[in-house]
Motif scaffolding. Structure first.
Motif, mmCIF file in Angstrom:
data_model
loop_
_atom_site.group_PDB
_atom_site.id
_atom_site.type_symbol
_atom_site.label_atom_id
_atom_site.label_comp_id
_atom_site.label_asym_id
_atom_site.label_seq_id
_atom_site.Cartn_x
_atom_site.Cartn_y
_atom_site.Cartn_z
ATOM 1 N N GLY A 1 74.749 161.604 56.137
ATOM 2 C CA GLY A 1 73.638 160.727 56.010
ATOM 3 C C GLY A 1 74.576 159.956 54.755
ATOM 4 O O GLY A 1 75.685 160.883 54.559
ATOM 5 N N HIS A 2 73.714 158.924 54.468
ATOM 6 C CA HIS A 2 74.120 158.745 52.719
ATOM 7 C C HIS A 2 73.630 158.707 52.136
ATOM 8 O O HIS A 2 72.506 158.064 51.968
ATOM 9 C CB HIS A 2 74.940 156.906 53.178
ATOM 10 N N MET A 3 73.751 158.914 50.703
ATOM 11 C CA MET A 3 73.087 158.447 49.149
ATOM 12 C C MET A 3 72.889 156.933 48.694
ATOM 13 O O MET A 3 73.514 156.252 49.555
ATOM 14 C CB MET A 3 73.405 159.275 48.031
ATOM 15 N N ASN B 1 76.414 166.919 55.977
ATOM 16 C CA ASN B 1 77.810 165.859 55.226
ATOM 17 C C ASN B 1 76.746 164.341 54.558
ATOM 18 O O ASN B 1 77.165 164.157 55.073
ATOM 19 C CB ASN B 1 79.083 165.544 56.228
ATOM 20 N N MET B 2 76.538 164.488 53.576
ATOM 21 C CA MET B 2 76.703 163.710 52.186
ATOM 22 C C MET B 2 77.235 162.951 51.854
ATOM 23 O O MET B 2 77.968 163.050 51.343
ATOM 24 C CB MET B 2 75.169 163.865 51.237
ATOM 25 N N PHE B 3 77.786 161.762 52.094
ATOM 26 C CA PHE B 3 78.698 161.146 51.268
ATOM 27 C C PHE B 3 77.814 159.605 50.524
ATOM 28 O O PHE B 3 76.535 159.717 50.489
ATOM 29 C CB PHE B 3 78.914 159.586 52.554
ATOM 30 N N CYS B 4 78.834 159.052 49.571
ATOM 31 C CA CYS B 4 77.956 158.746 48.442
ATOM 32 C C CYS B 4 79.458 157.667 48.368
ATOM 33 O O CYS B 4 79.868 157.288 48.159
ATOM 34 C CB CYS B 4 77.705 159.288 47.240
ATOM 35 N N LEU B 5 79.112 156.522 48.454
ATOM 36 C CA LEU B 5 79.507 154.843 47.326
ATOM 37 C C LEU B 5 79.149 155.109 45.785
ATOM 38 O O LEU B 5 78.142 154.665 45.252
ATOM 39 C CB LEU B 5 79.446 153.649 47.996
ATOM 40 N N SER B 6 79.608 155.662 45.133
ATOM 41 C CA SER B 6 79.240 155.634 43.582
ATOM 42 C C SER B 6 79.806 154.847 42.852
ATOM 43 O O SER B 6 81.469 154.536 43.556
ATOM 44 C CB SER B 6 80.066 157.154 42.830
ATOM 45 N N THR B 7 79.690 154.099 41.805
ATOM 46 C CA THR B 7 79.985 153.527 41.016
ATOM 47 C C THR B 7 80.309 154.204 39.578
ATOM 48 O O THR B 7 81.039 154.889 40.204
ATOM 49 C CB THR B 7 78.830 153.095 40.032
ATOM 50 N N LEU B 8 81.596 153.702 39.188
ATOM 51 C CA LEU B 8 82.808 153.859 38.316
ATOM 52 C C LEU B 8 81.770 155.281 37.537
ATOM 53 O O LEU B 8 82.084 156.037 37.077
ATOM 54 C CB LEU B 8 83.639 153.452 37.521
ATOM 55 N N LYS C 1 76.463 167.272 40.561
ATOM 56 C CA LYS C 1 75.671 167.390 42.178
ATOM 57 C C LYS C 1 76.324 167.954 42.944
ATOM 58 O O LYS C 1 75.642 167.822 44.364
ATOM 59 C CB LYS C 1 75.095 166.485 41.974
ATOM 60 N N GLY C 2 77.614 168.178 42.568
ATOM 61 C CA GLY C 2 78.265 169.071 44.094
ATOM 62 C C GLY C 2 78.883 167.909 44.781
ATOM 63 O O GLY C 2 79.446 168.580 45.628
ATOM 64 N N PHE C 3 79.356 166.596 44.793
ATOM 65 C CA PHE C 3 80.239 165.788 45.576
ATOM 66 C C PHE C 3 81.824 165.282 44.929
ATOM 67 O O PHE C 3 81.697 166.114 43.895
ATOM 68 C CB PHE C 3 79.453 164.183 45.538
ATOM 69 N N ASP C 4 82.265 165.733 45.619
ATOM 70 C CA ASP C 4 83.891 165.431 45.878
ATOM 71 C C ASP C 4 84.128 164.098 46.057
ATOM 72 O O ASP C 4 83.999 163.915 46.879
ATOM 73 C CB ASP C 4 84.603 166.509 46.839
ATOM 74 N N ILE D 1 84.128 154.188 43.968
ATOM 75 C CA ILE D 1 84.374 155.737 44.091
ATOM 76 C C ILE D 1 83.579 156.619 45.869
ATOM 77 O O ILE D 1 82.491 157.010 45.508
ATOM 78 C CB ILE D 1 84.442 157.089 43.517
ATOM 79 N N GLN D 2 83.925 156.579 46.648
ATOM 80 C CA GLN D 2 83.305 157.153 48.045
ATOM 81 C C GLN D 2 83.849 158.519 47.822
ATOM 82 O O GLN D 2 84.951 159.126 47.054
ATOM 83 C CB GLN D 2 84.739 156.861 49.297
ATOM 84 N N MET D 3 82.446 159.143 47.533
ATOM 85 C CA MET D 3 82.185 160.258 47.129
ATOM 86 C C MET D 3 81.709 161.247 48.807
ATOM 87 O O MET D 3 80.891 160.694 49.412
ATOM 88 C CB MET D 3 81.373 160.982 46.237
ATOM 89 N N ARG D 4 81.463 162.666 48.802
ATOM 90 C CA ARG D 4 81.059 163.666 50.359
ATOM 91 C C ARG D 4 81.123 164.750 49.188
ATOM 92 O O ARG D 4 81.523 165.446 48.432
ATOM 93 C CB ARG D 4 82.117 163.669 50.554
ATOM 94 N N ARG D 5 79.614 165.592 49.833
ATOM 95 C CA ARG D 5 79.184 167.169 49.310
ATOM 96 C C ARG D 5 78.918 167.326 51.590
ATOM 97 O O ARG D 5 78.110 166.680 52.228
ATOM 98 C CB ARG D 5 78.556 166.399 48.981
ATOM 99 N N THR D 6 78.898 168.822 51.332
ATOM 100 C CA THR D 6 78.730 169.170 52.541
ATOM 101 C C THR D 6 77.214 170.179 52.131
ATOM 102 O O THR D 6 77.364 170.565 51.387
ATOM 103 C CB THR D 6 79.368 170.498 53.180
ATOM 104 N N LEU D 7 76.107 170.278 53.425
ATOM 105 C CA LEU D 7 74.604 170.610 53.003
ATOM 106 C C LEU D 7 75.065 171.927 53.073
ATOM 107 O O LEU D 7 73.498 172.808 52.981
ATOM 108 C CB LEU D 7 73.794 169.375 53.756
ATOM 109 N N ASN D 8 75.022 172.717 53.872
ATOM 110 C CA ASN D 8 75.208 173.800 54.643
ATOM 111 C C ASN D 8 76.139 175.175 53.992
ATOM 112 O O ASN D 8 76.856 174.789 53.397
ATOM 113 C CB ASN D 8 75.233 173.499 56.046
#
Length: 191
Positions: free
Chosen positions: A112-114, A147-154, A163-166, A184-191
């Motif tokens: 998934g993607h935030m 797996n949740m991914f996120c394109l975060s601003t700086l 929130k647990g993203f790396d 910043i590309q970020m990722r978090r495992t949900l399970n």
């Protein structure tokens, strides 16, 4: 795109631990967004991104980038996985997730993607952004997302870390030819 949420915070920081005075917000509910919310969400995002990105990005970049980040795709608002914090018709925050990437591609169902998390400036660091992200992550998990991914601003990197993203790498989002927004590309495992 998760291009801004709450102001950067230190992991574990909470409104009660902050040196800022506690803000009293009106009662609100977190509900699923609908296409009828589009204008209110776009206004909320404009206020949030404008306030929170200004200290991090150069004014020239923001002047060109912000208008391109303001419109929320109708498909995001009709997909059932985008949420708003609604205080009787006034939106305090918004955000969600999708299986489609911010660029429209679709990967495995387990990813998934935030998407487009934002909080009105007067509610920053009140917990509204965290509540919306937690709600979106719980919803995604019920849909089989691992797996949740996120394109975060700086500006939002520390928020997502809390929130647990790396962070997995730095990227430059191409908003138009010659216009790049560092992220910043970020990722978090949900399970």
């Amino acid at each position: 795109m998760c291009l801004l949420q709450e102001s950067p915070s230190i992991e574990g920081d909470s409104p009660s631990q902050s040196s800022e005075p506690l803000r009293v917000l009106p009662p609100f509910i977190v509900r699923t967004a609908t296409p009828a919310d589009a204008l209110a969400i776009d206004g909320l995002i404009a206020a949030s991104y404008g306030a929170l990105m200004r200290p991090v990005y150069h004014d020239d970049i923001l002047a060109r980038a912000l208008p391109r980040l303001m419109r929320t795709a109708p498909s995001l608002l009709s997909g059932g996985s985008y949420f708003v914090a609604d205080a009787g018709g006034v939106l305090l925050g918004a955000g969600g997730w999708s299986q489609a990437t911010p660029f429209g591609g679709i990967g495995p169902a387990s990813n998934g993607h935030m998407r487009r998390v934002a909080v009105v400036p007067h509610a920053i660091r009140s917990g509204v952004g965290s509540l919306i992200v937690d709600h979106a992550l719980a919803h995604a998990q019920t849909q089989g997302v691992e797996n949740m991914f996120c394109l975060s601003t700086l500006a939002a990197e520390d928020f997502y870390k809390a929130k647990g993203f790396d962070a997995t790498g730095e990227v430059e989002l191409t908003l138009e030819p010659g216009l790049y927004l560092p992220a910043i590309q970020m990722r978090r495992t949900l399970n």
